[in-house]
Write a protein that holds these residues in place. Sequence first.
Motif, PDB file in Angstrom:
ATOM      1  N   ARG A   6     -42.071  78.859  10.195  1.00  0.00           N
ATOM      2  CA  ARG A   6     -42.495  77.525   9.782  1.00  0.00           C
ATOM      3  C   ARG A   6     -41.393  76.773   9.029  1.00  0.00           C
ATOM      4  NH1 ARG A   6     -47.912  75.785   9.832  1.00  0.00           N
ATOM      5  NH2 ARG A   6     -48.237  77.653  11.104  1.00  0.00           N
ATOM      6  N   GLU A   7     -40.362  77.487   8.579  1.00  0.00           N
ATOM      7  CA  GLU A   7     -39.247  76.812   7.905  1.00  0.00           C
ATOM      8  C   GLU A   7     -38.533  75.836   8.836  1.00  0.00           C
ATOM      9  OE1 GLU A   7     -37.463  80.476   9.821  1.00  0.00           O
ATOM     10  OE2 GLU A   7     -39.306  80.024   8.693  1.00  0.00           O
ATOM     11  N   LEU A   8     -38.618  76.064  10.143  1.00  0.00           N
ATOM     12  CA  LEU A   8     -37.995  75.150  11.100  1.00  0.00           C
ATOM     13  C   LEU A   8     -38.732  73.824  11.178  1.00  0.00           C
ATOM     14  CD1 LEU A   8     -37.261  77.626  14.044  1.00  0.00           C
ATOM     15  CD2 LEU A   8     -35.661  76.778  12.323  1.00  0.00           C
ATOM     16  N   GLY A  43     -39.023  64.514   5.221  1.00  0.00           N
ATOM     17  CA  GLY A  43     -37.823  65.220   4.810  1.00  0.00           C
ATOM     18  C   GLY A  43     -37.782  66.708   4.916  1.00  0.00           C
ATOM     19  N   GLY A  44     -38.895  67.410   5.061  1.00  0.00           N
ATOM     20  CA  GLY A  44     -38.845  68.867   5.138  1.00  0.00           C
ATOM     21  C   GLY A  44     -38.068  69.441   3.952  1.00  0.00           C
ATOM     22  N   ASN A  45     -37.026  70.232   4.231  1.00  0.00           N
ATOM     23  CA  ASN A  45     -36.269  70.837   3.163  1.00  0.00           C
ATOM     24  C   ASN A  45     -35.245  69.891   2.547  1.00  0.00           C
ATOM     25  OD1 ASN A  45     -34.460  70.648   5.247  1.00  0.00           O
ATOM     26  ND2 ASN A  45     -33.646  72.727   5.042  1.00  0.00           N
ATOM     27  N   ASN A  46     -35.305  68.612   2.965  1.00  0.00           N
ATOM     28  CA  ASN A  46     -34.346  67.652   2.440  1.00  0.00           C
ATOM     29  C   ASN A  46     -34.998  66.666   1.471  1.00  0.00           C
ATOM     30  OD1 ASN A  46     -32.362  68.665   4.313  1.00  0.00           O
ATOM     31  ND2 ASN A  46     -33.550  67.647   5.899  1.00  0.00           N
ATOM     32  N   LYS A  47     -36.159  67.012   0.972  1.00  0.00           N
ATOM     33  CA  LYS A  47     -36.869  66.114   0.070  1.00  0.00           C
ATOM     34  C   LYS A  47     -36.118  65.968  -1.237  1.00  0.00           C
ATOM     35  CE  LYS A  47     -40.636  68.525   0.640  1.00  0.00           C
ATOM     36  NZ  LYS A  47     -41.995  69.038   0.514  1.00  0.00           N
ATOM     37  N   THR A  54     -34.193  72.374   9.474  1.00  0.00           N
ATOM     38  CA  THR A  54     -33.002  73.025   8.926  1.00  0.00           C
ATOM     39  C   THR A  54     -31.734  72.187   9.116  1.00  0.00           C
ATOM     40  OG1 THR A  54     -33.023  74.278  10.994  1.00  0.00           O
ATOM     41  CG2 THR A  54     -33.842  75.388   9.025  1.00  0.00           C
ATOM     42  N   ILE A  55     -31.858  71.059   9.835  1.00  0.00           N
ATOM     43  CA  ILE A  55     -30.747  70.112   9.980  1.00  0.00           C
ATOM     44  C   ILE A  55     -30.889  69.042   8.905  1.00  0.00           C
ATOM     45  CG2 ILE A  55     -29.744  68.344  11.489  1.00  0.00           C
ATOM     46  CD1 ILE A  55     -30.828  69.984  13.869  1.00  0.00           C
ATOM     47  N   SER A  56     -29.811  68.729   8.199  1.00  0.00           N
ATOM     48  CA  SER A  56     -29.877  67.685   7.172  1.00  0.00           C
ATOM     49  C   SER A  56     -29.448  66.324   7.707  1.00  0.00           C
ATOM     50  CB  SER A  56     -29.018  68.070   5.965  1.00  0.00           C
ATOM     51  OG  SER A  56     -27.669  68.256   6.352  1.00  0.00           O
ATOM     52  N   GLU A  57     -28.478  66.302   8.623  1.00  0.00           N
ATOM     53  CA  GLU A  57     -28.057  65.059   9.250  1.00  0.00           C
ATOM     54  C   GLU A  57     -27.450  65.378  10.611  1.00  0.00           C
ATOM     55  OE1 GLU A  57     -25.498  63.343   6.356  1.00  0.00           O
ATOM     56  OE2 GLU A  57     -23.860  64.752   6.724  1.00  0.00           O
ATOM     57  N   TYR A  58     -27.383  64.356  11.462  1.00  0.00           N
ATOM     58  CA  TYR A  58     -26.903  64.564  12.820  1.00  0.00           C
ATOM     59  C   TYR A  58     -26.340  63.254  13.358  1.00  0.00           C
ATOM     60  CZ  TYR A  58     -31.414  62.435  13.985  1.00  0.00           C
ATOM     61  OH  TYR A  58     -32.482  61.578  14.069  1.00  0.00           O
ATOM     62  N   GLN A  59     -25.576  63.370  14.418  1.00  0.00           N
ATOM     63  CA  GLN A  59     -25.032  62.206  15.121  1.00  0.00           C
ATOM     64  C   GLN A  59     -25.469  62.269  16.573  1.00  0.00           C
ATOM     65  OE1 GLN A  59     -20.750  61.959  15.148  1.00  0.00           O
ATOM     66  NE2 GLN A  59     -20.707  60.003  16.218  1.00  0.00           N
ATOM     67  N   LEU A  60     -25.874  61.123  17.112  1.00  0.00           N
ATOM     68  CA  LEU A  60     -26.179  60.998  18.528  1.00  0.00           C
ATOM     69  C   LEU A  60     -25.096  60.157  19.180  1.00  0.00           C
ATOM     70  CD1 LEU A  60     -29.997  60.152  18.361  1.00  0.00           C
ATOM     71  CD2 LEU A  60     -28.987  62.369  18.895  1.00  0.00           C
ATOM     72  N   LYS A  97     -29.030  75.649  12.947  1.00  0.00           N
ATOM     73  CA  LYS A  97     -28.331  74.420  12.614  1.00  0.00           C
ATOM     74  C   LYS A  97     -27.945  73.735  13.925  1.00  0.00           C
ATOM     75  CE  LYS A  97     -28.193  74.801   8.084  1.00  0.00           C
ATOM     76  NZ  LYS A  97     -28.744  73.807   7.157  1.00  0.00           N
ATOM     77  N   GLU A  98     -28.905  73.648  14.829  1.00  0.00           N
ATOM     78  CA  GLU A  98     -28.684  73.104  16.167  1.00  0.00           C
ATOM     79  C   GLU A  98     -30.018  72.634  16.732  1.00  0.00           C
ATOM     80  OE1 GLU A  98     -28.146  76.314  19.297  1.00  0.00           O
ATOM     81  OE2 GLU A  98     -27.917  77.543  17.482  1.00  0.00           O
ATOM     82  N   PRO A  99     -29.977  71.783  17.755  1.00  0.00           N
ATOM     83  CA  PRO A  99     -31.232  71.391  18.408  1.00  0.00           C
ATOM     84  C   PRO A  99     -31.868  72.594  19.094  1.00  0.00           C
ATOM     85  CG  PRO A  99     -29.376  70.020  19.121  1.00  0.00           C
ATOM     86  CD  PRO A  99     -28.801  71.177  18.390  1.00  0.00           C
TER      87      PRO A  99
END
Length: 326
Positions: free
Chosen positions: A69-71, A322-326, A299-305, A3-5
């Motif tokens: 591959r989940e990443l 979307g990966g796992n966020n479809k 594995t990240i759903s949203e992020y802030q820059l 859950k990180e870059p």
Amino acid sequence: MYKEPIFLQPDFKERIWGGTKLRDYYNYEIPSTNTGECWGISAHENGPSILKNGPLRGQTLTKVWENHRELFGHEEGEKFPLLVKILDANDDLSVQVHPDDEYARIYESGELGKTECWYVIDCEVDSHLILGHHAKTKEEFVRMIETGEWDLLLKKVPIKPGDFYYVPSGTIHAIGKGALILETQQSSDTTYRVYDYDRIDDKGDKRERHVQQSIEVSTIPHKDAEVKQGANRKEGLITKQLVSEKYFTVYHCQLDGSVEQKMNRNYLLLSILEGNGSVIIEGKSYSFTKGDHLILPSTISEYQLTGDAQFILSHTTYGPLGGNNK
């Protein structure tokens, strides 16, 4: 799981045309004063990046692609599809051309073809590229190569910082002396050298040319590639799309504040050109600075820059959103 870059340690390549800009500009620890290439995001067997953080720290991106591959949103494909480089042309690169997927599959042991694109980070005032040729027919193309009519054959293009060029497979090309360029490409290391200015290597030998392969794969007559570009601003981020084609979509991004984003691709590749900032995920901050290369995984759903930085962002075009966020 991540859950990180994912921050990456680049791999560096010494080249006859390389110099020291990768050290001077980005403070990289380079192997010599003839360092030509930084493979910043690479899963290619000839120079894989190493993960610098997280539970898979120390592993190559190649192994992570194979086993986790989940990443990457379970994106299909035997090979990680993209490779991001920074090139220091302290001297002219050879005039060269790359094959497409089908030719490389047959003649290069299953290697991918090589379509690429270039963002000019910096260059000297008189720097140029070779991009295309003037031959109208294959017969004329062959004759001009055989007789060494390089000034008549090759198409020179002057460049300046901030320029962008899309280079499909089959395009005769070369990066000229004095340019510092970020290259986004298919993950391939297949190059056919057409002409090398009769240079000799450290053993006193001329470098190998691949004339027959070059004739077979070159696009004749040359056609300038057309790209659709556009820019938009969301909060503190200006995003300019540079190209979107079969293999990749590439953006130049200017961050001057903060922006919240949803993860709408299987994964994103970021290379920081200037400045510094942070990626904030689930309340935790991860700093980045000029010269960093990182992947935002599925594995990240949203992020802030947040910060003040310029970076190149890219992703595969053919993968689903979307990966796992479809």
